[in-house]
Design a protein around this motif. Structure first.
Motif, mmCIF file in Angstrom:
data_model
loop_
_atom_site.group_PDB
_atom_site.id
_atom_site.type_symbol
_atom_site.label_atom_id
_atom_site.label_comp_id
_atom_site.label_asym_id
_atom_site.label_seq_id
_atom_site.Cartn_x
_atom_site.Cartn_y
_atom_site.Cartn_z
ATOM 1 N N SER A 1 12.390 22.272 25.832
ATOM 2 C CA SER A 1 11.932 22.870 27.090
ATOM 3 C C SER A 1 12.334 24.339 27.227
ATOM 4 O O SER A 1 11.628 25.112 27.876
ATOM 5 C CB SER A 1 12.457 22.075 28.279
ATOM 6 N N ASP A 2 13.461 24.738 26.620
ATOM 7 C CA ASP A 2 13.880 26.136 26.714
ATOM 8 C C ASP A 2 14.417 26.685 25.382
ATOM 9 O O ASP A 2 15.150 27.664 25.356
ATOM 10 C CB ASP A 2 14.927 26.306 27.812
ATOM 11 N N TYR A 3 14.052 26.043 24.290
ATOM 12 C CA TYR A 3 14.486 26.508 22.969
ATOM 13 C C TYR A 3 13.513 25.988 21.904
ATOM 14 O O TYR A 3 12.700 25.108 22.157
ATOM 15 C CB TYR A 3 15.893 26.007 22.637
ATOM 16 N N TYR A 4 13.616 26.567 20.715
ATOM 17 C CA TYR A 4 12.925 25.998 19.556
ATOM 18 C C TYR A 4 13.684 26.324 18.294
ATOM 19 O O TYR A 4 14.499 27.246 18.252
ATOM 20 C CB TYR A 4 11.464 26.442 19.461
ATOM 21 N N VAL A 5 13.432 25.511 17.281
ATOM 22 C CA VAL A 5 14.040 25.670 15.964
ATOM 23 C C VAL A 5 12.914 25.695 14.940
ATOM 24 O O VAL A 5 11.960 24.916 15.036
ATOM 25 C CB VAL A 5 14.990 24.493 15.652
ATOM 26 N N VAL A 6 13.022 26.602 13.992
ATOM 27 C CA VAL A 6 12.075 26.695 12.889
ATOM 28 C C VAL A 6 12.886 26.919 11.618
ATOM 29 O O VAL A 6 13.773 27.772 11.591
ATOM 30 C CB VAL A 6 11.086 27.871 13.073
ATOM 31 N N SER A 7 12.599 26.143 10.575
ATOM 32 C CA SER A 7 13.276 26.367 9.306
ATOM 33 C C SER A 7 12.319 26.099 8.158
ATOM 34 O O SER A 7 11.290 25.444 8.325
ATOM 35 C CB SER A 7 14.534 25.503 9.183
ATOM 36 N N GLY A 8 12.689 26.630 6.999
ATOM 37 C CA GLY A 8 11.849 26.452 5.825
ATOM 38 C C GLY A 8 12.255 27.413 4.731
ATOM 39 O O GLY A 8 13.431 27.740 4.568
ATOM 40 N N TYR A 9 11.258 27.874 4.009
ATOM 41 C CA TYR A 9 11.467 28.762 2.870
ATOM 42 C C TYR A 9 10.652 30.029 3.047
ATOM 43 O O TYR A 9 9.511 29.983 3.498
ATOM 44 C CB TYR A 9 11.055 28.071 1.569
ATOM 45 N N ASN A 10 11.244 31.158 2.682
ATOM 46 C CA ASN A 10 10.568 32.446 2.755
ATOM 47 C C ASN A 10 10.946 33.265 1.528
ATOM 48 O O ASN A 10 12.128 33.569 1.341
ATOM 49 C CB ASN A 10 10.977 33.193 4.034
ATOM 50 N N ILE B 1 8.221 30.117 26.395
ATOM 51 C CA ILE B 1 8.826 29.614 25.156
ATOM 52 C C ILE B 1 7.764 29.043 24.219
ATOM 53 O O ILE B 1 7.859 29.180 23.000
ATOM 54 C CB ILE B 1 9.967 28.607 25.462
ATOM 55 N N GLU B 2 6.730 28.428 24.777
ATOM 56 C CA GLU B 2 5.668 27.849 23.946
ATOM 57 C C GLU B 2 4.908 28.926 23.173
ATOM 58 O O GLU B 2 4.624 28.753 21.985
ATOM 59 C CB GLU B 2 4.689 27.030 24.793
ATOM 60 N N SER B 3 4.600 30.043 23.830
ATOM 61 C CA SER B 3 3.866 31.105 23.128
ATOM 62 C C SER B 3 4.738 31.769 22.060
ATOM 63 O O SER B 3 4.252 32.137 20.994
ATOM 64 C CB SER B 3 3.315 32.135 24.108
ATOM 65 N N ALA B 4 6.041 31.907 22.327
ATOM 66 C CA ALA B 4 6.952 32.465 21.323
ATOM 67 C C ALA B 4 7.029 31.537 20.118
ATOM 68 O O ALA B 4 6.996 31.989 18.966
ATOM 69 C CB ALA B 4 8.330 32.688 21.928
ATOM 70 N N PHE B 5 7.126 30.239 20.364
ATOM 71 C CA PHE B 5 7.176 29.240 19.296
ATOM 72 C C PHE B 5 5.909 29.304 18.444
ATOM 73 O O PHE B 5 5.986 29.372 17.212
ATOM 74 C CB PHE B 5 7.343 27.857 19.927
ATOM 75 N N GLU B 6 4.763 29.301 19.093
ATOM 76 C CA GLU B 6 3.492 29.354 18.358
ATOM 77 C C GLU B 6 3.397 30.622 17.515
ATOM 78 O O GLU B 6 2.935 30.582 16.377
ATOM 79 C CB GLU B 6 2.306 29.261 19.320
ATOM 80 N N SER B 7 3.856 31.720 18.054
ATOM 81 C CA SER B 7 3.831 32.981 17.310
ATOM 82 C C SER B 7 4.731 32.914 16.077
ATOM 83 O O SER B 7 4.367 33.374 14.995
ATOM 84 C CB SER B 7 4.282 34.120 18.219
ATOM 85 N N ASP B 8 5.902 32.314 16.225
ATOM 86 C CA ASP B 8 6.847 32.251 15.106
ATOM 87 C C ASP B 8 6.439 31.257 14.021
ATOM 88 O O ASP B 8 6.861 31.407 12.874
ATOM 89 C CB ASP B 8 8.253 31.935 15.601
ATOM 90 N N ILE B 9 5.656 30.246 14.350
ATOM 91 C CA ILE B 9 5.272 29.291 13.307
ATOM 92 C C ILE B 9 4.000 29.706 12.570
ATOM 93 O O ILE B 9 3.663 29.108 11.563
ATOM 94 C CB ILE B 9 5.144 27.844 13.838
ATOM 95 N N GLN B 10 3.334 30.746 13.052
ATOM 96 C CA GLN B 10 2.175 31.267 12.335
ATOM 97 C C GLN B 10 2.667 32.168 11.205
ATOM 98 O O GLN B 10 3.508 33.025 11.417
ATOM 99 C CB GLN B 10 1.270 32.087 13.273
ATOM 100 N N THR B 11 2.135 31.961 10.008
ATOM 101 C CA THR B 11 2.528 32.816 8.885
ATOM 102 C C THR B 11 1.307 33.163 8.048
ATOM 103 O O THR B 11 0.439 32.327 7.825
ATOM 104 C CB THR B 11 3.610 32.157 8.007
#
Length: 82
Positions: free
Chosen positions: A29-38, A5-15
């Motif tokens: 521990s088993d999820y993440y949330v990312v929000s913002g503007y695109n 989950i940590e590697s998936a999170f890091e991948s998704d927050i890179q832009t």
């Protein structure tokens, strides 16, 4: 390399998109949330690790429709159990 989950999170927050930025991120521990503007739209993503892999839900909407979609998003994402 083991996927987690940590590697998936890091991948998704890179832009690499200059028109995209994150305003909120949270890693559990088993999820993440990312929000913002695109590209001028609001996005909200929740990803959970399951026994079969990742389950992701993403919603993106115009900022002008924020009031409506914030309520819709809350209903959708509250159904995701952590």
């Amino acid at each position: 390399e083991d996927f987690n989950i940590e590697s998936a999170f890091e991948s998704d927050i890179q832009t690499n998109n200059p028109n995209s930025y994150i305003t909120y991120k949270k890693l559990g521990s088993d999820y993440y949330v990312v929000s913002g503007y695109n590209e001028g739209k609001i996005f909200y993503q929740k990803t959970m690790m399951t026994d079969k892999g990742l389950a992701t839900s993403l919603i993106e909407y115009p900022e002008s429709e924020r009031e409506y979609y914030d309520k819709v998003s809350e209903t959708i994402f509250s159904s995701f159990k952590e």
